[in-house]
Design a protein around this motif. Structure first.
Motif, PDB file in Angstrom:
ATOM      1  N   TRP A  94     -18.793  14.355   9.898  1.00 15.91           N
ATOM      2  CA  TRP A  94     -20.103  13.769   9.593  1.00 15.91           C
ATOM      3  C   TRP A  94     -20.007  12.626   8.595  1.00 15.91           C
ATOM      4  O   TRP A  94     -20.825  11.702   8.624  1.00 15.91           O
ATOM      5  CB  TRP A  94     -21.067  14.847   9.075  1.00 15.91           C
ATOM      6  CG  TRP A  94     -20.661  15.509   7.796  1.00 15.91           C
ATOM      7  CD1 TRP A  94     -20.006  16.680   7.657  1.00 15.91           C
ATOM      8  CD2 TRP A  94     -20.911  15.022   6.462  1.00 15.91           C
ATOM      9  NE1 TRP A  94     -19.801  16.971   6.334  1.00 15.91           N
ATOM     10  CE2 TRP A  94     -20.351  15.977   5.577  1.00 15.91           C
ATOM     11  CE3 TRP A  94     -21.537  13.904   5.937  1.00 15.91           C
ATOM     12  CZ2 TRP A  94     -20.404  15.831   4.193  1.00 15.91           C
ATOM     13  CZ3 TRP A  94     -21.591  13.745   4.567  1.00 15.91           C
ATOM     14  CH2 TRP A  94     -21.033  14.700   3.709  1.00 15.91           C
ATOM     15  N   THR A 432     -34.880   6.923  23.886  1.00 16.69           N
ATOM     16  CA  THR A 432     -34.956   8.288  23.348  1.00 16.69           C
ATOM     17  C   THR A 432     -35.921   9.140  24.156  1.00 16.69           C
ATOM     18  O   THR A 432     -35.626  10.296  24.481  1.00 16.69           O
ATOM     19  CB  THR A 432     -35.397   8.238  21.881  1.00 16.69           C
ATOM     20  OG1 THR A 432     -34.539   7.365  21.148  1.00 16.69           O
ATOM     21  CG2 THR A 432     -35.348   9.621  21.264  1.00 16.69           C
ATOM     22  N   ARG A 469     -40.372  16.744  20.416  1.00 15.56           N
ATOM     23  CA  ARG A 469     -39.159  16.479  19.630  1.00 15.56           C
ATOM     24  C   ARG A 469     -38.615  15.086  19.928  1.00 15.56           C
ATOM     25  O   ARG A 469     -38.247  14.350  19.009  1.00 15.56           O
ATOM     26  CB  ARG A 469     -38.105  17.537  19.937  1.00 15.56           C
ATOM     27  CG  ARG A 469     -36.845  17.425  19.086  1.00 15.56           C
ATOM     28  CD  ARG A 469     -35.949  18.646  19.301  1.00 15.56           C
ATOM     29  NE  ARG A 469     -34.751  18.570  18.486  1.00 15.56           N
ATOM     30  CZ  ARG A 469     -33.624  17.990  18.873  1.00 15.56           C
ATOM     31  NH1 ARG A 469     -33.557  17.410  20.061  1.00 15.56           N
ATOM     32  NH2 ARG A 469     -32.564  17.963  18.079  1.00 15.56           N
ATOM     33  N   SER A 470     -38.542  14.706  21.205  1.00 15.87           N
ATOM     34  CA  SER A 470     -38.035  13.379  21.562  1.00 15.87           C
ATOM     35  C   SER A 470     -38.921  12.274  20.991  1.00 15.87           C
ATOM     36  O   SER A 470     -38.420  11.240  20.540  1.00 15.87           O
ATOM     37  CB  SER A 470     -37.944  13.253  23.085  1.00 15.87           C
ATOM     38  OG  SER A 470     -37.046  14.180  23.621  1.00 15.87           O
ATOM     39  N   VAL A 473     -38.259  11.939  17.259  1.00 18.89           N
ATOM     40  CA  VAL A 473     -36.973  11.260  17.045  1.00 18.89           C
ATOM     41  C   VAL A 473     -37.101   9.766  17.338  1.00 18.89           C
ATOM     42  O   VAL A 473     -36.572   8.920  16.605  1.00 18.89           O
ATOM     43  CB  VAL A 473     -35.876  11.898  17.908  1.00 18.89           C
ATOM     44  CG1 VAL A 473     -34.582  11.088  17.825  1.00 18.89           C
ATOM     45  CG2 VAL A 473     -35.623  13.330  17.466  1.00 18.89           C
ATOM     46  N   PHE A 533     -29.455  13.528  11.162  1.00 20.46           N
ATOM     47  CA  PHE A 533     -29.888  14.113  12.437  1.00 20.46           C
ATOM     48  C   PHE A 533     -28.799  13.959  13.502  1.00 20.46           C
ATOM     49  O   PHE A 533     -28.501  14.892  14.247  1.00 20.46           O
ATOM     50  CB  PHE A 533     -31.176  13.436  12.899  1.00 20.46           C
ATOM     51  CG  PHE A 533     -31.599  13.813  14.286  1.00 20.46           C
ATOM     52  CD1 PHE A 533     -32.254  15.000  14.523  1.00 20.46           C
ATOM     53  CD2 PHE A 533     -31.312  12.982  15.364  1.00 20.46           C
ATOM     54  CE1 PHE A 533     -32.642  15.361  15.811  1.00 20.46           C
ATOM     55  CE2 PHE A 533     -31.688  13.325  16.639  1.00 20.46           C
ATOM     56  CZ  PHE A 533     -32.357  14.518  16.875  1.00 20.46           C
ATOM     57  N   LEU A 534     -28.190  12.779  13.567  1.00 17.02           N
ATOM     58  CA  LEU A 534     -27.147  12.529  14.560  1.00 17.02           C
ATOM     59  C   LEU A 534     -25.941  13.408  14.316  1.00 17.02           C
ATOM     60  O   LEU A 534     -25.338  13.934  15.255  1.00 17.02           O
ATOM     61  CB  LEU A 534     -26.752  11.053  14.510  1.00 17.02           C
ATOM     62  CG  LEU A 534     -25.763  10.555  15.570  1.00 17.02           C
ATOM     63  CD1 LEU A 534     -26.304  10.804  16.961  1.00 17.02           C
ATOM     64  CD2 LEU A 534     -25.480   9.076  15.359  1.00 17.02           C
ATOM     65  N   ARG A 536     -25.900  16.390  12.931  1.00 14.17           N
ATOM     66  CA  ARG A 536     -26.229  17.756  13.341  1.00 14.17           C
ATOM     67  C   ARG A 536     -26.208  17.893  14.860  1.00 14.17           C
ATOM     68  O   ARG A 536     -25.738  18.902  15.396  1.00 14.17           O
ATOM     69  CB  ARG A 536     -27.606  18.139  12.805  1.00 14.17           C
ATOM     70  CG  ARG A 536     -27.676  18.237  11.292  1.00 14.17           C
ATOM     71  CD  ARG A 536     -29.067  18.626  10.829  1.00 14.17           C
ATOM     72  NE  ARG A 536     -29.466  19.915  11.374  1.00 14.17           N
ATOM     73  CZ  ARG A 536     -30.665  20.456  11.187  1.00 14.17           C
ATOM     74  NH1 ARG A 536     -31.573  19.818  10.455  1.00 14.17           N
ATOM     75  NH2 ARG A 536     -30.958  21.627  11.715  1.00 14.17           N
ATOM     76  N   THR A 537     -26.677  16.871  15.564  1.00 12.64           N
ATOM     77  CA  THR A 537     -26.671  16.917  17.024  1.00 12.64           C
ATOM     78  C   THR A 537     -25.245  16.961  17.565  1.00 12.64           C
ATOM     79  O   THR A 537     -24.927  17.740  18.474  1.00 12.64           O
ATOM     80  CB  THR A 537     -27.398  15.697  17.596  1.00 12.64           C
ATOM     81  OG1 THR A 537     -28.735  15.671  17.083  1.00 12.64           O
ATOM     82  CG2 THR A 537     -27.442  15.746  19.111  1.00 12.64           C
ATOM     83  N   LYS A 540     -23.644  20.347  17.073  1.00 17.86           N
ATOM     84  CA  LYS A 540     -24.115  21.348  18.040  1.00 17.86           C
ATOM     85  C   LYS A 540     -23.403  21.193  19.370  1.00 17.86           C
ATOM     86  O   LYS A 540     -23.036  22.162  20.032  1.00 17.86           O
ATOM     87  CB  LYS A 540     -25.627  21.220  18.224  1.00 17.86           C
ATOM     88  CG  LYS A 540     -26.444  21.698  17.033  1.00 17.86           C
ATOM     89  CD  LYS A 540     -27.929  21.536  17.300  1.00 17.86           C
ATOM     90  CE  LYS A 540     -28.759  22.002  16.097  1.00 17.86           C
ATOM     91  NZ  LYS A 540     -30.210  21.823  16.347  1.00 17.86           N
ATOM     92  N   LYS A 541     -23.191  19.932  19.805  1.00 20.75           N
ATOM     93  CA  LYS A 541     -22.491  19.691  21.065  1.00 20.75           C
ATOM     94  C   LYS A 541     -21.043  20.138  20.995  1.00 20.75           C
ATOM     95  O   LYS A 541     -20.463  20.598  21.976  1.00 20.75           O
ATOM     96  CB  LYS A 541     -22.559  18.208  21.433  1.00 20.75           C
ATOM     97  CG  LYS A 541     -23.940  17.734  21.833  1.00 20.75           C
ATOM     98  CD  LYS A 541     -23.912  16.282  22.254  1.00 20.75           C
ATOM     99  CE  LYS A 541     -25.289  15.809  22.707  1.00 20.75           C
ATOM    100  NZ  LYS A 541     -25.282  14.391  23.117  1.00 20.75           N
TER     101      LYS A 541
END
Length: 543
Positions: A94, A432, A469-470, A473, A533-534, A536-537, A540-541
């Motif tokens: 990160w 987005t 959510r989208s 963002v 935010f990016l 964390r995304t 998760k992936k």
């Protein structure tokens, strides 16, 4: 209730208005360039014989160095955290995104303030070691600008390469290891070729940002095409010359956009096959682990840690000091202006993006595809080009119809600057929202139609709850981009309506770099929001 025909016609008219709204700068530039006359030809010949070769050569060299730099730094750091395991790897995953929060012109101010001839670094070295003269190379140079861009834009390559390597590279490298291939050979023959489309796409994005920049090139005195556009308009007072340079820059951006889209298609193709395979990264120890740490640490240190330290130093020194030179009293007004413009644009861009995405899903005909395509190209258009494209028709309308007062609305109110923001940043919101629509199954639409829910009722009752959510963002990304935007704001902002970005630029141009630190640091803090935010995304992936 309106008939289906009336609703269809009104929807088509709305799409045409949106298409005209987002394409006006491009159309105006083309029309202006096609208006050849003796004066325009003479001006073009004069530019070709004097400034144009210099603009072109400087831009070419800058782009070449930046492309090589971001490609090497982004690919090396992505390979380090994706293919290998070493102490601190999770933190570097990160941390390598942090330079995304740094506007390039802010980094330029920070390094100039600290490393210039009269800055703290050289002054301390001369006083301590008895040295004389200049001890460091001139920061304000083409090389300095290239380094600033490399260490602020490499995350574009890092992000795409990391995503490309997450699923398949480690697994294929395990297979190559079982066949006896060395570590260096596995990286060079498997990992890098697999990530080549991602590298190309990331480099293209970085070059778009480089070409669109005005703050660094203007502050460092670099004669790029973007700086030439502003000089032609504001110094030479020639809209034809500005349009010619803007059109040339637009052609280059179109080529880069085409390259980026082509690379992304190849990247999707490379990742489309096969099931998700999670393989263990190669464990590094000793000097190899130290080398991987340096590969990750140097870009973060040069692109984020040092600039933040350089900017925080004058704030720390001035904290609590009476008669401080820092503009505390004006800071609130600049912040209010920035947040107001960013919030209005974020709301409008999100609304336009939702409407376009819904139209593309409901009636995906040729007109809809053209309008959505035009709106999606806006982010690739530099702010300098948008400004010229907007001011040319405004000047023409002001001359032919002065009673309309078009110039008043565009130049003395926030209408003009918000228009420029929407032309450029609606694409961010649209991409987005479209990503969010990709997660909404088409079967839901069919089920809703069977129950009698159609038209905007379908969007309100079915799509809207699933796109919250989208949409949030999208609004956040537009908000942050508007906060950092400089070229369009610098020209189109109303009188006495300065923003944090404009004030930071103006203070730095006036050699008041210590005072520029306050608004610059706020821009960095706001830019950290999408970075977090990016990160964390991506985590998760990868999980």
């Amino acid at each position: 209730m309106f008939s289906p025909f009336v609703r269809l016609v009104s929807g088509r008219l709305a799409l045409l208005w949106v298409g005209a709204f987002v394409s006006l700068p491009i159309v105006a530039l083309i029309v202006a360039v096609l208006q050849w006359d003796a004066v325009a030809m003479a001006l073009l010949r004069e530019m070709a014989a004097s400034v144009l070769p210099g603009y072109g050569w400087t831009t070419l060299v800058l782009c070449g160095v930046v492309a090589l730099g971001v490609g090497v730094v982004g690919t090396a750091s992505a390979c380090a955290v994706s293919l290998f395991d070493f102490q601190g790897r999770r933190q570097w995953e990160w941390a390598l995104l942090l330079p995304l929060a740094m506007p390039a012109y802010v980094v330029a101010y920070a390094y100039t303030d600290f490393l210039q001839f009269s800055g703290p670094a050289q002054t301390w070295m001369r006083d301590t070691f008895g040295l004389e003269g200049r001890l460091f190379p001139e920061v304000r140079s083409l090389g300095g600008a290239a380094l600033v861009f490399v260490f602020t834009l490499y995350p574009y390559v890092y992000l795409l390469v990391r995503v490309a390597l997450l699923e398949r590279a480690a697994h294929l490298m395990d297979a190559a290891r079982l066949m006896g291939a060395s570590l260096a050979r596995r990286v060079a023959v498997i990992a890098v070729p697999l990530a080549r489309p991602a590298i190309m796409a990331g480099v293209a994005l970085a070059l778009m940002e480089t070409l669109a920049d005005y703050g660094v090139s203007s502050y460092f005195g670099i004669q790029t095409l973007t700086a030439g556009i502003y000089k032609a308009w504001l110094v030479l007072d020639s809209r034809i010359a500005a349009a010619q340079l803007a059109t040339l820059l637009l052609v280059v951006m179109a080529v880069l956009l085409r390259l980026e889209l082509h690379a992304r298609r190849k990247l999707r193709f490379a990742n489309a096959k096969g099931r998700r395979v999670v393989a263990q990264p190669v464990v590094l120890r000793g000097m190899r682990a130290v080398g991987a740490t340096l590969v990750c640490g140097v870009p973060v240190f040069l692109g984020f840690v040092l600039p933040v330290f350089f900017m925080a130093r004058p704030l720390w020194q001035a904290w609590g000091v009476e008669d401080s030179p820092l503009p505390w009293s004006s800071f609130v007004g600049w912040s209010v202006n920035s947040f107001k413009l960013a919030a209005i644009t974020a709301l409008l861009a999100s609304g336009v993006a939702l409407a376009l995405a819904f139209a593309a899903r409901r009636v995906p005909d040729r007109l809809t595809r053209i309008v959505v395509g035009l709106a999606g190209m806006g982010y690739a258009v530099p702010g300098a080009v948008i400004v010229v494209g907007l001011l040319i028709p405004v000047a023409w309308l002001q001359a032919t119809r002065p009673d309309w007062q078009v110039g008043f609305w565009v130049s003395t109110t926030i209408f003009g600057v918000i228009w420029a923001y929407l032309v450029r940043f609606t694409a961010v919101a649209l991409h987005t929202v479209q990503s969010g629509y990709n997660q909404v199954p088409a079967t839901l639409d069919e089920s809703a139609r069977m129950l009698g829910v159609t038209g905007w009722g379908l969007w309100w009752r079915v799509h809207r709850p699933l796109l919250v959510r989208s949409t949030l963002v999208a609004g956040l990304l537009v908000f942050v981009d508007v906060m950092k935007e400089l070229p369009a704001t610098l020209v189109l902002r109303p009188f006495d309506h300065d923003t944090l970005a404009v004030v930071a630029f103006q203070l730095a141009k006036d050699e008041r770099l210590g005072e520029a630190a306050l608004p610059a640091l706020v821009l960095v803090l706001v830019g950290l929001i999408p970075v977090i935010f990016l990160s964390r995304t991506l985590n998760k992936k990868a999980a």
